[in-house]
Write a protein that holds these residues in place. Structure first.
Motif, PDB file in Angstrom:
ATOM      1  N   LEU A  96      -6.520  -6.927   0.479  1.00  0.00           N
ATOM      2  CA  LEU A  96      -7.331  -6.408   1.750  1.00  0.00           C
ATOM      3  C   LEU A  96      -9.111  -7.486   1.768  1.00  0.00           C
ATOM      4  CD1 LEU A  96      -6.866  -2.584   0.707  1.00  0.00           C
ATOM      5  CD2 LEU A  96      -6.207  -4.470   2.966  1.00  0.00           C
ATOM      6  N   GLU A  97      -9.264  -7.801   0.841  1.00  0.00           N
ATOM      7  CA  GLU A  97     -10.871  -8.827   0.910  1.00  0.00           C
ATOM      8  C   GLU A  97     -10.254 -10.022   1.424  1.00  0.00           C
ATOM      9  OE1 GLU A  97     -13.237  -6.130  -2.278  1.00  0.00           O
ATOM     10  OE2 GLU A  97     -12.824  -8.872  -2.363  1.00  0.00           O
ATOM     11  N   PHE A 149      -6.540   3.040   4.958  1.00  0.00           N
ATOM     12  CA  PHE A 149      -7.175   1.998   4.078  1.00  0.00           C
ATOM     13  C   PHE A 149      -6.258   0.244   4.128  1.00  0.00           C
ATOM     14  CE2 PHE A 149      -9.901   3.947   1.193  1.00  0.00           C
ATOM     15  CZ  PHE A 149      -9.319   6.093   1.944  1.00  0.00           C
ATOM     16  N   ILE A 150      -5.846   0.387   4.867  1.00  0.00           N
ATOM     17  CA  ILE A 150      -4.695  -1.318   5.316  1.00  0.00           C
ATOM     18  C   ILE A 150      -6.465  -2.151   5.362  1.00  0.00           C
ATOM     19  CG2 ILE A 150      -4.067  -1.012   7.475  1.00  0.00           C
ATOM     20  CD1 ILE A 150      -1.774  -2.160   5.954  1.00  0.00           C
ATOM     21  N   HIS A 151      -7.579  -2.043   6.519  1.00  0.00           N
ATOM     22  CA  HIS A 151      -7.775  -2.707   6.693  1.00  0.00           C
ATOM     23  C   HIS A 151      -8.925  -2.364   5.495  1.00  0.00           C
ATOM     24  CE1 HIS A 151     -10.366  -5.582   8.993  1.00  0.00           C
ATOM     25  NE2 HIS A 151     -11.215  -4.701   9.834  1.00  0.00           N
ATOM     26  N   PRO A 152      -9.954  -3.542   4.907  1.00  0.00           N
ATOM     27  CA  PRO A 152     -10.707  -2.762   4.762  1.00  0.00           C
ATOM     28  C   PRO A 152     -11.995  -2.485   5.278  1.00  0.00           C
ATOM     29  CG  PRO A 152     -11.280  -5.369   4.772  1.00  0.00           C
ATOM     30  CD  PRO A 152      -9.328  -4.701   5.053  1.00  0.00           C
ATOM     31  N   LEU A 163      -8.223   4.826  -4.485  1.00  0.00           N
ATOM     32  CA  LEU A 163      -8.329   4.501  -3.098  1.00  0.00           C
ATOM     33  C   LEU A 163      -9.774   4.492  -2.357  1.00  0.00           C
ATOM     34  CD1 LEU A 163      -4.942   4.734  -1.335  1.00  0.00           C
ATOM     35  CD2 LEU A 163      -6.292   2.547  -2.120  1.00  0.00           C
ATOM     36  N   LEU A 212      -4.199  -5.383  -4.826  1.00  0.00           N
ATOM     37  CA  LEU A 212      -4.481  -4.896  -3.464  1.00  0.00           C
ATOM     38  C   LEU A 212      -5.996  -5.225  -3.152  1.00  0.00           C
ATOM     39  CD1 LEU A 212      -3.012  -3.294  -1.183  1.00  0.00           C
ATOM     40  CD2 LEU A 212      -5.049  -1.750  -2.600  1.00  0.00           C
ATOM     41  N   LEU A 238       1.049  -1.680   0.423  1.00  0.00           N
ATOM     42  CA  LEU A 238      -0.690   0.312   0.275  1.00  0.00           C
ATOM     43  C   LEU A 238       0.576   1.164  -0.581  1.00  0.00           C
ATOM     44  CD1 LEU A 238      -2.787   0.464  -0.293  1.00  0.00           C
ATOM     45  CD2 LEU A 238      -2.732   0.569   2.609  1.00  0.00           C
ATOM     46  N   THR A 286      -7.529 -10.249   3.449  1.00  0.00           N
ATOM     47  CA  THR A 286      -7.871 -10.467   5.212  1.00  0.00           C
ATOM     48  C   THR A 286      -8.803  -9.765   5.906  1.00  0.00           C
ATOM     49  OG1 THR A 286      -5.496  -8.617   4.003  1.00  0.00           O
ATOM     50  CG2 THR A 286      -6.295  -8.284   6.805  1.00  0.00           C
ATOM     51  N   ALA A 287      -9.610  -9.367   5.003  1.00  0.00           N
ATOM     52  CA  ALA A 287     -10.726  -8.882   5.923  1.00  0.00           C
ATOM     53  C   ALA A 287     -11.691 -10.387   6.121  1.00  0.00           C
ATOM     54  CB  ALA A 287     -11.905  -8.127   4.671  1.00  0.00           C
TER      55      ALA A 287
END
Ligand SMILES: Nc1ncnc2c1ncn2[C@@H]1O[C@H](COP(=O)(O)OP(=O)(O)OP(=O)(O)O)[C@@H](O)[C@H]1O
Ligand SMILES: Nc1ncnc2c1ncn2[C@@H]1O[C@H](COP(=O)(O)OP(=O)(O)OP(=O)(O)O)[C@@H](O)[C@H]1O
Ligand SMILES: [Mg+2]
Ligand SMILES: [Mg+2]
Lengths: 227, 285
Positions: free
Chosen positions: B7-8, A160-163, A187, B3, A128, B10-11
């Protein structure tokens, strides 16, 4: 996803003779998943105040604020802590970090606190930050000595690193050059596309036009005698 | 991997419940680790601390601030079994028996708890270290006190912990006097955390240190709290320190709690006159 119902805000200035300042009343708004709304209004109208009440660092004494399944108004601290960990993200105007902690760690931190393994969290952070043009040579340094624009991007990376399903953005594109501004707008668009509910303060009118589904002028919530 | 996909992923990994936007309230633990009710300690006719009540939840750091003499150390002493309060309850969720009022425990049981489940980091490392014993001995001693006997394993564990607090493990046989103040403080932390406590009491842990050493120590403590799931009660004068380290904050004055809440709420939107004064008297926190 985010709901504000009939909220008012008073500040009691105990050290100025106990003056009670009413700065907001009758505030209502609601933001659905995938929606982005902008807060507008002149300086002092109450944009930041409303955003801080949603974040929970300003107390809500009148009315109701809800984010996801958590009622922020009147919530016990640990509920707000849990909400901020997984659900509600916030990109503030200023970066506040433990001095001497490397940028990569500062950005990875939200994932670490969610239990993501260090390697993976740092890989995401690097990805990121690279996208936000923070050079590799800076990743090992503390952001405390970075330029305003660099700090801003570190702050954005952290948000923004975690959704997060809900996001608060206070001037996310201020002090950015055209290229970085474009990255940040992307982003935000990606966050919308994955279903985040977003509230932003944008002095950048073009950004507001491009991103926001609705504009809420908080002047409507400013009590007469202040405005 | 793109990306957004990353991120998803990670979620899914980190917060499966968030998939539905209006899911149940965010998960938080169900039982407090520590419940403090009406704790009062008098010194003759003078108030040490009075009618202090709060709950501390697993994984939380509670900061306590207040002017000199406001009762912070007295309260910490009452919570950690070092002082005997005149009234109140201190209910700790023990790993062995669940919640017990530690004030009603027999002295040997309380001492066992203090060695296994609790840790106490003193402002002055001299109060928390054995100055005549080597660094390795200081760390190993606490392991032995909790039953470890195997010399090799104790030494290995001590070396590991010196490394974690960023003390060169080759200095394992040096005495604490040969260390700088910041190193002594880190050694004290290693000595306290080696036995895997669940609750750490800290009285001005960064007090005597210069700012950059303080910052390193803060980062270290934050990492340890996160990785070990520790809870902590942190007494300090420094509002910048609580802002960075504490989830919740209690403000004391004259032995009483005048305001308590989420740390950034107490600092950014203080409700009590005294807290407003305290916050406005520092430049920016
Ligand atoms: N902590 C506080 N204590 C007292 N008054 C406050 C506090 N925070 C905000 N206010 C007052 O609330 C009103 C709204 O301020 P706020 O910062 O929300 O405005 P804003 O719309 O964000 O303005 P700007 O565009 O200048 O950032 C102002 O009158 C401000 O002085
Ligand atoms: N052993 C004692 N005997 C008598 N009075 C005491 C004793 N210890 C503390 N006090 C008094 O109790 C009150 C609270 O003291 P305490 O040490 O808890 O304050 P503190 O908040 O930790 O202050 P500091 O920030 O200076 O360490 C003070 O008025 C102090 O003088
Ligand atoms: Mg503002
Ligand atoms: Mg003290």
């Amino acid at each position: 996803m985010i709901e504000v119902r009939n909220v008012a805000k008073d500040f009691t200035l105990h050290n100025q003779g106990g003056t009670v300042l009413r700065v907001m009343e009758g505030a209502n708004l609601s933001v659905a998943p995938g929606e982005c709304i902008a807060l507008t209004g002149a300086s002092g109208a109450g944009k930041s105040t409303l955003m801080r009440m949603i974040w929970g660092n300003y107390r809500t004494d009148h009315g109701m604020i809800r984010v996801g399944g958590t009622e922020v108004s009147g919530a016990e601290p640990r509920r707000i802590i849990a909400l901020r960990r997984a659900t509600l993200g916030y990109v503030s105007q200023f970066l506040r970090v433990v001095p001497r902690v490397p940028t990569l760690r500062v950005v990875a931190e939200p994932l670490l606190s969610l239990g993501v393994p260090e390697k993976r969290a740092e890989a995401r952070a690097a990805e990121l930050l690279t996208r936000l043009r923070i050079g590799e040579s800076l990743l090992g340094l503390s952001p405390t000595t970075f330029s305003g624009g660099e700090q801003q991007r570190v702050n954005i990376a952290r948000g923004f690193i975690h959704p997060y399903p809900a996001l608060l953005l206070d001037e996310p594109t201020a002090s950015l050059d055209a290229q970085n501004r474009e990255t940040v707008l992307h982003l935000i668009e990606e966050a919308k596309a994955r279903g985040a509910a977003i509230i932003g303060i944008f002095h950048d009118e073009a950004a507001r036009e491009r991103l926001c589904d609705r504009v809420i002028d908080v002047t409507a919530f400013t009590p007469e005698r202040i405005g | 991997m793109a990306l957004t996909e990353a991120l998803e992923e990670t979620a899914r990994h980190a917060a499966p419940d968030d998939a539905a936007p209006d899911a149940a309230p965010d998960q938080a633990p169900a039982t407090p680790l520590l419940r403090v009710k009406g704790v009062t300690k008098m010194y003759g006719g003078r108030i040490g601390c009075a009618a202090v009540s709060f709950d501390l939840w697993p994984g939380e750091v509670l900061g306590i601030v207040g002017e000199s003499g406001s009762g912070k150390s007295t309260l910490l002493g009452c919570l950690s079994g070092q002082l005997r309060p005149d009234a109140g309850e201190v209910i700790f969720d023990t790993s062995a028996q669940g919640p017990v009022d530690t004030l009603k425990l027999a002295e040997p049981q309380r001492r066992l708890l203090a060695r296994t489940d609790w840790a106490f980091v003193h402002q002055n490392p001299r109060d928390g270290l054995r100055m005549g014993v080597s660094a390795g001995g200081n760390v190993g001693e606490r392991l032995m006190a909790t039953g470890a006997r195997h010399y090799g394993r104790i030494r290995a564990s001590a070396e590991d912990w010196l490394g974690r607090v960023e003390i060169d493990p080759t200095r394992i046989d040096d005495r604490p006097r040969q260390f700088s103040g910041g190193m002594q403080q880190r050694l004290q932390i290693a000595r306290n955390l080696v036995s895997g406590p669940r609750l750490v009491f800290m009285d001005e842990p960064t007090g005597g240190l210069d700012v950059s050493v303080q910052a390193r120590l803060l980062d270290l403590l934050r990492g340890l709290v996160r990785d070990m799931g520790l809870s902590a009660v942190l007494v300090t004068h420094d509002l910048a320190v609580v802002r960075l380290l504490a989830d919740r904050l209690m403000v004391m004055k004259g032995g009483r709690v005048v305001e308590a809440g989420l740390t950034d709420q107490v600092l950014d939107d203080p409700q009590h006159a005294y807290t407003q004064l305290l916050v406005s008297s520092v430049l920016q926190v």
